[in-house]
Design an enzyme around this catalytic site. Structure first.
Site, PDB file in Angstrom:
ATOM      1  CG  HIS A 194      32.418  43.901  37.489  1.00  0.00           C
ATOM      2  ND1 HIS A 194      31.935  43.747  38.762  1.00  0.00           N
ATOM      3  CD2 HIS A 194      33.742  43.623  37.558  1.00  0.00           C
ATOM      4  CE1 HIS A 194      32.932  43.408  39.570  1.00  0.00           C
ATOM      5  NE2 HIS A 194      34.034  43.328  38.849  1.00  0.00           N
ATOM      6  CG  LEU A 229      40.661  44.080  36.979  1.00  0.00           C
ATOM      7  CD1 LEU A 229      40.413  43.410  35.636  1.00  0.00           C
ATOM      8  CD2 LEU A 229      41.279  43.115  37.973  1.00  0.00           C
ATOM      9  CG  ASP A 230      36.623  44.692  36.833  1.00  0.00           C
ATOM     10  OD1 ASP A 230      36.345  44.450  35.642  1.00  0.00           O
ATOM     11  OD2 ASP A 230      36.808  43.812  37.686  1.00  0.00           O
ATOM     12  CD  GLN A 231      38.373  50.845  39.267  1.00  0.00           C
ATOM     13  OE1 GLN A 231      37.942  51.968  39.473  1.00  0.00           O
ATOM     14  NE2 GLN A 231      37.961  49.787  39.949  1.00  0.00           N
TER      15      GLN A 231
END
Length: 286
Positions: A194, A229-231
């Protein structure tokens, strides 16, 4: 490429007295020579995690049969465990879109022997990186993705990953959000990079957002992909200092460097069996 000559035992279980002694004694009694051991206890959850690397040259149990002998110990301590054996080389699939810096970095590190794995395929939703795959002699598959064909495209990608027996997948700046179905197919086997120090500056053009906010650091985060998402559990992070004199292109250049380094580090740790996922976080025995 070098071959791993040691075995790695990874253990996760409730904390109890005698765990380290019991595991060490098992390896010793069967002729193994412990080369490195590391353990961690989560004080809040009283959860124990351990990584033991040992030389199995004189081990008197075939490693393929360790489960039968170690099983009673694992059952007694309620262990979740696995054994990575010598000679096992994980297979890494790469998903990439147009930005090539992370994929190129992984391919180079693999070529020079820094990543002890195989790369059986690269999948992209664009044809731009075909020449790079050809240069490194890696099979390259283009699977276009649109709103209308997203599920069909993902099914093709999943089929390709399975067909090539990939053990895990790296999103090397793959600019598509994976569906929950895709993620659930490969739990804790998809690594993403990310372009920020999560959770800041999500979405398009993060470096312009950072520039417009006058940030003093930028960062990159590698994590396992989950349905959130992105966690997902974070594997590796890093930052770089910037100043008011840095332009947007400077931030992007620094960001690309961070992304390459952080992703390569996460992949190496995964390949070397240094990571245990503990809930929504990781324990990395580096």
């Amino acid at each position: 490429m070098s071959m791993k000559t040691t075995a790695v035992l990874l253990i996760s279980c409730p904390d109890r007295k005698g765990l380290v002694a019991t595991v060490s004694d098992f390896i010793y009694k069967h002729g193994g020579n412990i080369l490195h051991t590391d353990e961690h206890t989560d004080a809040e959850s009283a959860w124990f995690l351990m990584r033991v690397e040992f030389d199995p040259t004189d081990f008197d149990i075939p490693l393929s049969q360790v489960a039968q002998q170690f099983g009673p110990i694992a059952q007694k301590f309620d262990m979740d465990w696995r054994l990575a054996q010598p000679g096992e080389r994980k297979k890494m699939a790469i998903l990439v879109s147009k930005y090539d810096h992370c994929a190129v970095d992984l391919l180079y590190r693999h070529k020079v022997g820094e990543l002890n794995c195989d790369i059986p395929l690269i999948i992209s939703n664009h044809a731009d990186n075909q020449p790079i795959a050809d240069f490194y002699q890696i099979p390259f598959f283009v699977v276009p993705v649109s709103k209308e064909n997203k599920r069909e495209a993902e099914q093709k990608q999943i089929a390709l990953i399975r067909e090539h027996d990939a053990d895990f997948t790296v999103l090397a700046r793959y600019m598509q959000v994976l569906s929950n179905e895709f993620v659930a197919t490969f739990p804790h086997r998809i690594i993403n990079i990310h372009h920020s120090f999560l959770p800041a500056f999500v979405g398009a053009d993060p470096y312009r957002q950072a520039y417009e906010r006058g940030v003093k650091i930028i960062g990159a985060t590698a994590h396992y992909v989950t349905a959130d998402l992105d966690q997902g559990p974070i594997i590796s992070q890093d930052t770089a200092h910037v100043s008011h004199s840095d332009e947007i292109d400077d931030l992007r250049r620094l960001g690309r460097d961070l992304e390459r380094q952080v992703l390569a580090r996460a992949v190496r740790w995964h390949v070397e069996d240094r990571i245990i996922v503990d809930g929504n976080k990781t324990i990395v025995f580096d």
